[in-house]
Write a protein that holds these residues in place. Structure first.
Motif, PDB file in Angstrom:
ATOM      1  N   ASN B   5       0.821  -1.206   0.000  1.00  0.00           N
ATOM      2  CA  ASN B   5       0.000   0.000   0.000  1.00  0.00           C
ATOM      3  C   ASN B   5       0.855   1.256   0.000  1.00  0.00           C
ATOM      4  O   ASN B   5       0.556   2.217  -0.691  1.00  0.00           O
ATOM      5  CB  ASN B   5      -0.922   0.018   1.216  1.00  0.00           C
ATOM      6  CG  ASN B   5      -2.200  -0.738   0.902  1.00  0.00           C
ATOM      7  OD1 ASN B   5      -2.466  -1.010  -0.268  1.00  0.00           O
ATOM      8  ND2 ASN B   5      -2.954  -1.071   1.924  1.00  0.00           N
TER       9      ASN B   5
ATOM     10  N   SER C 167     -13.890   7.344   3.813  1.00  0.00           N
ATOM     11  CA  SER C 167     -12.990   6.336   3.254  1.00  0.00           C
ATOM     12  C   SER C 167     -11.676   6.296   4.021  1.00  0.00           C
ATOM     13  O   SER C 167     -11.162   5.223   4.354  1.00  0.00           O
ATOM     14  CB  SER C 167     -12.739   6.639   1.783  1.00  0.00           C
ATOM     15  OG  SER C 167     -11.621   5.960   1.326  1.00  0.00           O
ATOM     16  N   ALA C 172      -8.463   3.321   4.522  1.00  0.00           N
ATOM     17  CA  ALA C 172      -7.950   3.334   3.151  1.00  0.00           C
ATOM     18  C   ALA C 172      -6.857   4.380   3.036  1.00  0.00           C
ATOM     19  O   ALA C 172      -6.892   5.396   3.731  1.00  0.00           O
ATOM     20  CB  ALA C 172      -9.074   3.652   2.168  1.00  0.00           C
ATOM     21  N   THR C 173      -5.889   4.108   2.155  1.00  0.00           N
ATOM     22  CA  THR C 173      -4.863   5.127   1.930  1.00  0.00           C
ATOM     23  C   THR C 173      -5.451   6.200   1.018  1.00  0.00           C
ATOM     24  O   THR C 173      -6.526   6.039   0.439  1.00  0.00           O
ATOM     25  CB  THR C 173      -3.626   4.539   1.243  1.00  0.00           C
ATOM     26  OG1 THR C 173      -4.033   4.058  -0.046  1.00  0.00           O
ATOM     27  CG2 THR C 173      -3.015   3.418   2.038  1.00  0.00           C
ATOM     28  N   GLN C 176      -5.890   4.937  -2.557  1.00  0.00           N
ATOM     29  CA  GLN C 176      -7.062   4.052  -2.657  1.00  0.00           C
ATOM     30  C   GLN C 176      -8.339   4.872  -2.653  1.00  0.00           C
ATOM     31  O   GLN C 176      -9.281   4.609  -3.408  1.00  0.00           O
ATOM     32  CB  GLN C 176      -7.075   3.075  -1.480  1.00  0.00           C
ATOM     33  CG  GLN C 176      -6.096   1.923  -1.651  1.00  0.00           C
ATOM     34  CD  GLN C 176      -6.022   1.060  -0.409  1.00  0.00           C
ATOM     35  OE1 GLN C 176      -6.085   1.573   0.705  1.00  0.00           O
ATOM     36  NE2 GLN C 176      -5.875  -0.243  -0.600  1.00  0.00           N
ATOM     37  N   THR C 177      -8.370   5.873  -1.783  1.00  0.00           N
ATOM     38  CA  THR C 177      -9.557   6.730  -1.714  1.00  0.00           C
ATOM     39  C   THR C 177      -9.814   7.395  -3.066  1.00  0.00           C
ATOM     40  O   THR C 177     -10.947   7.433  -3.557  1.00  0.00           O
ATOM     41  CB  THR C 177      -9.364   7.821  -0.647  1.00  0.00           C
ATOM     42  OG1 THR C 177      -8.986   7.186   0.567  1.00  0.00           O
ATOM     43  CG2 THR C 177     -10.620   8.630  -0.460  1.00  0.00           C
ATOM     44  N   ARG C 180     -10.912   4.562  -5.603  1.00  0.00           N
ATOM     45  CA  ARG C 180     -12.148   3.800  -5.365  1.00  0.00           C
ATOM     46  C   ARG C 180     -13.341   4.678  -5.050  1.00  0.00           C
ATOM     47  O   ARG C 180     -14.473   4.270  -5.215  1.00  0.00           O
ATOM     48  CB  ARG C 180     -11.932   2.845  -4.175  1.00  0.00           C
ATOM     49  CG  ARG C 180     -10.725   1.975  -4.327  1.00  0.00           C
ATOM     50  CD  ARG C 180     -11.126   0.599  -4.850  1.00  0.00           C
ATOM     51  NE  ARG C 180      -9.946  -0.134  -5.258  1.00  0.00           N
ATOM     52  CZ  ARG C 180      -9.175  -0.841  -4.425  1.00  0.00           C
ATOM     53  NH1 ARG C 180      -9.493  -0.902  -3.149  1.00  0.00           N
ATOM     54  NH2 ARG C 180      -8.132  -1.481  -4.879  1.00  0.00           N
TER      55      ARG C 180
END
Lengths: 294, 296, 294
Positions: B5, C167, C172-173, C176-177, C180
């Protein structure tokens, strides 16, 4: 965020982009002849320059490619100046020009080889209703320097003259300036236009308009005017009676490569000279008895 | 997992960052390039400032007669006058349409006028030039006077071309105002027109002006459509029916006929540089207006 | 009562102004469509253009326009969207961000003729792409990038803060936010923006005259080898788009039916742009329905 690492990413990306860009630079024009001895021509030719010559060279290229499927010819307009600059820089293989390279400021004509391929005749044209068929050179000079402003002064109708100049710097204007105006500076005129098509449209619809066009544009909507009683015919030009014409030149940088030479020879062949070139209202270069030097 | 990540996070950041960087590099490249080409007039050809900032244009004058003259003021004047007049015609109309869309009849505005404006914005400039040459020029010649190729024709073509820019920017500005403003005015007994005149338009002034400046910038940069209808005579026009020439028109006409590296050609690049400097001036104006708007 | 009268008058004035704009548009569109309607038939849409005979079509030009659109959008969309994401999500208030904004604004206000000249010297000559679709696509990218960035940024800013907060608080990073949550929410607006931007590419001519060129080689649609000059998909071949074609035939005007071809081309051009706008609206509507479950 991650400033230090961020820069690595950036540098990597810039490198990637520049690599991708240079990868596309492998495309060089004019790859020359193909396998020797087979007589089959392959390669690409890029032609650029004079908009006045573009249509005829484009058509010739089409026919050449039909009989030589391995050859690809691109014909670009852009103007005589562009053609000469690009061929000098090696950005194209053939530069089309309506004037001698020696006459163009900023061109080293020594490194260019001239191939005269056709003769372009130009005609002085007026709006159909001004009522003038013939003008002396002196009258034309007076009209274009702004001394004469009404058609009745040269035997036409009482109608103000509407002066349409070609763009300063274009090959057509240079030819007019040298061989019809004898180097006298033209007045600013009413309008100045770059392209033949626009000039044609303006002259055909503006009362009193006068300008000059290549003879391919002569039809019922604009009226050609004789110069000193001579008309833009092949005979009057080749005997030197009619002054307003120019060679169409194809310039190559040094000696042309095999495939380029083949194309130029094709343009000079009788088939094209007496067929296509006449068809498109130019004259063959071979019949010229008059010499013209830069 | 966590590691991945973090890596992705970093990748995403650097990817977007580098794309933003490309925009900067691209701009820098254009500025440097234009600067280098445009300043060649001074660095290589040693042209004096009095020569280039004059109205005398004779780039091929023989050395015997005093050498080349490359005054660009005529071109600058042409660009300024054409664009300014076009904006003066277009701005009132654009604001009218904006008020109509935002305040008078939002339903009609949304369903009917918005698509119309978008379509106007989508008509290519070549088509404008073509219609200008075949319809507008003869119309001016036969009904108003002159030869048709004129400042007037250029202004009319440009005014229609920049109308969508001004109208949509002004609409956005008015729509962005808090609804309470208008309601307060109406509650105080003002008519709708009074509310528009005294409250809405003044509050949206900065946004509207921004649209006007953007329209002005677009008018300056328009080349093909203008070139077809203004006649391109390289002189300062004396009336609205006279032909004239603009920076873009001069560049389009002569670029192909001149040789790279010659004085004439480099003067054209200098004109392109002037266009760039003008763009900076417009950006400066927009930012100034934007700041003013923020204070409101 | 005077105020009421004024109010009525003003309202009438606004209706008048709006009516005038509609009138202008409809007379423009009407003129183009009525004149073009007679010219458009299947043969016109499919056949090749002619340089001197009547009866030419615009088939290759339509193909070039669409293909160039695809090429330039393939560059513009990712670049612009990513740069827009950076500005909307990552950028802080600092000098660097300021510089980006300044650059974007500079690119926005660049006259397209200047971009075309830049393209001629950099992409065509310096990189050696020659007159090619690639050079044209790059020039168009320079023109369209700022609009794409702005559209992206504006659309991402409309995504409510709470969505992002939610988010992020779920672990979530940031990336990712964005991928997504933020992008999917802003997608309808983005797609509409991309389509409208694409529509603008269609009418661009000034930047393409000297980059993508004014000629099209004879295209052979059965040729799938992308390195061949006759292959329509070869990005290194020159290609004249529809808008450039209108410019060219108007300036050359050698074909007898120049009006017919110009009118027809203009009509096709405008209809395509109209199609783009309608398509964008339809897409926006559909997406909104899907996302809101309506």
């Amino acid at each position: 965020m991650l400033p230090k690492k961020g820069w690595f990413g950036v540098i990597f990306l810039i490198l990637a982009v520049s690599l991708a860009l240079t990868a596309g630079c492998g495309q060089k024009s004019g790859t020359g002849g193909g396998p020797q001895g087979e007589g089959k021509l392959t390669g690409t030719i890029v032609v650029a320059g004079s908009t006045a010559m573009q249509p005829v060279i484009e058509e010739a290229a089409k026919r050449f490619m039909e009989s030589n499927p391995g050859v690809q010819i691109t014909v670009q307009g852009g103007g005589s100046g562009t053609g000469l600059s690009q061929v000098s820089q090696g950005a194209c293989d053939i530069g089309m020009s309506d004037i001698f390279a020696e006459e163009k400021a900023g061109i080293d004509a020594g490194q260019l080889k001239d191939h005269k391929v056709l003769v372009q005749a130009f005609a002085l044209v007026t709006h159909p209703e001004v009522g003038v068929d013939n003008l002396t050179k002196q009258q034309i000079q007076d009209i274009f320097t702004g001394k004469i402003t009404n058609w009745k002064e040269v035997g036409g109708r009482n109608q103000k003259i509407f002066l349409v100049n070609r763009a300063k710097g274009s090959g057509t204007r240079a030819t007019f300036h040298q061989y019809v105006m004898d180097g006298k500076e033209e007045a600013k005129g009413d309008v100045e236009q770059e392209s033949s098509g626009t000039v044609y449209q303006i002259v055909s619809q503006t009362p009193g308009a006068v300008s000059y066009l290549a003879i391919a544009y002569l039809n019922g909507k604009v009226k050609p005017v004789k110069i000193n009683g001579a008309a833009p015919t092949e005979e009057d030009i080749s005997t030197g009676k009619y002054p307003f014409w120019a060679f169409g030149h194809l310039y190559t940088k040094g000696e042309p490569s095999k495939v380029v030479k083949a194309f130029i020879d094709f343009v000079l062949s009788d088939e094209v000279q007496n067929g296509l070139i006449r068809e498109m209202k130019y004259f063959p270069v071979k019949g010229m008895k008059v010499e013209r030097k830069p | 997992m966590v590691n991945r990540n973090v890596r992705r996070e970093f990748l995403g950041y650097s990817l977007t960052f580098s794309c933003a960087l490309i925009a900067i590099l691209l701009t820098l490249a254009i500025i440097l390039f234009l600067g280098w080409k445009g300043l060649a007039v001074f660095t290589q050809h040693k042209i004096s400032l009095t020569n280039i900032f004059s109205v005398h244009w004779w780039p091929d004058r023989p050395a015997g007669a005093g050498g080349p003259q490359v005054g660009v003021l005529t071109f600058i004047f042409g660009s300024v006058i054409t664009s300014t007049l076009a904006v003066l015609v277009s701005a009132p109309l654009g604001v009218t349409v904006a008020v109509f869309m935002a305040e008078i009849s939002p339903r009609l505005g949304q369903r009917f006028l918005q698509p119309v404006i978008e379509l106007l914005a989508g008509i290519p400039s070549v088509v404008y030039g073509y219609i200008g040459l075949s319809v507008l020029v003869p119309f001016i010649r036969n009904n108003i006077g002159g030869t048709g190729f004129s400042l007037l024709a250029g202004v009319m073509v440009l005014a229609v071309m920049i109308l969508p820019t001004i109208a949509s920017m002004a609409t956005d500005a008015i729509r962005a105002l808090p609804g309470t403003l208008k309601e307060a005015a109406l509650a105080l007994g003002a008519t709708r027109w009074q509310a528009i005149r005294t409250v809405i338009l003044p509050s949206a002034r900065a946004g509207i002006l921004m649209g006007v400046v953007l329209g002005l910038a677009r008018a300056f940069g328009e080349a093909l459509a203008v070139q077809m209808v203004i006649g391109n005579r390289r002189e300062i026009p004396h009336s609205i029916l006279d032909p004239l020439i603009t920076l873009t028109s001069g560049i389009t006409m002569d670029m192909g006929n001149t040789v790279q590296g010659s004085l004439w050609n480099d003067t054209l690049w200098f004109m392109a540089l002037i266009l760039l400097v003008l763009s900076f001036f417009f950006i400066f104006l927009i930012r100034l207006l934007g700041r003013k708007g923020a204070v409101h | 009562m005077k105020a009421q009268v004024k109010d009525k008058l003003a309202t009438a004035g606004f209706y008048l102004g709006a009516g005038l704009v509609v009138l202008i548009l409809f007379s423009l569109l009407g003129y183009i469509i009525v004149h073009g309607y007679r010219a458009i038939d299947l043969q016109f849409l499919l056949s090749e253009p002619e340089t001197l005979r009547a009866g030419g079509g615009i088939g290759p030009n339509i193909f070039n326009s669409f293909y160039l659109l695809f090429l330039s959008m393939a560059l513009t969309a990712p670049l612009g969207v990513l740069a827009g994401i950076y500005l909307a999500e990552y950028a802080r208030q600092n000098q660097f961000t300021n510089l980006i904004r300044l650059s974007i604004e500079t690119l926005t206000s660049l006259p397209s003729i200047v971009v075309g000249l830049f393209g001629l010297l950099i992409f065509v000559t310096m990189f050696g792409f020659g007159y090619s679709l690639v050079a044209g696509a790059l020039a168009l990218t320079v023109i369209n990038l700022p609009m794409m960035v702005r559209v992206t940024e504006e659309n991402l800013r409309t995504v409510p803060r709470d969505l992002r907060e939610a988010s992020l608080s779920l672990g979530a990073t940031k990336w990712q936010t964005i991928c997504r949550v933020v992008l999917p929410t802003a997608l309808p607006g983005l797609i509409t923006g991309i389509i409208i931007t694409a529509g603008r590419v269609f009418g661009e001519a000034a930047a393409l005259l000297f980059t993508a060129g004014m000629t099209t080689p004879h295209l052979n649609f059965s040729q799938l080898d992308i390195t061949q000059p006759t292959c329509p998909w070869n990005p290194f071949r020159p290609g004249e788009t529809l808008a450039v074609h209108i410019w060219k035939i108007n300036s050359e005007a050698l074909i007898p039916d120049v009006r017919r071809v110009a009118d027809g081309s203009a009509a096709v051009l405008v209809l395509v742009v109209l199609g783009f706008n309608l398509f964008a609206r339809w897409v926006a509507r559909r997406f909104t329905c899907r996302l809101t479950g309506g």
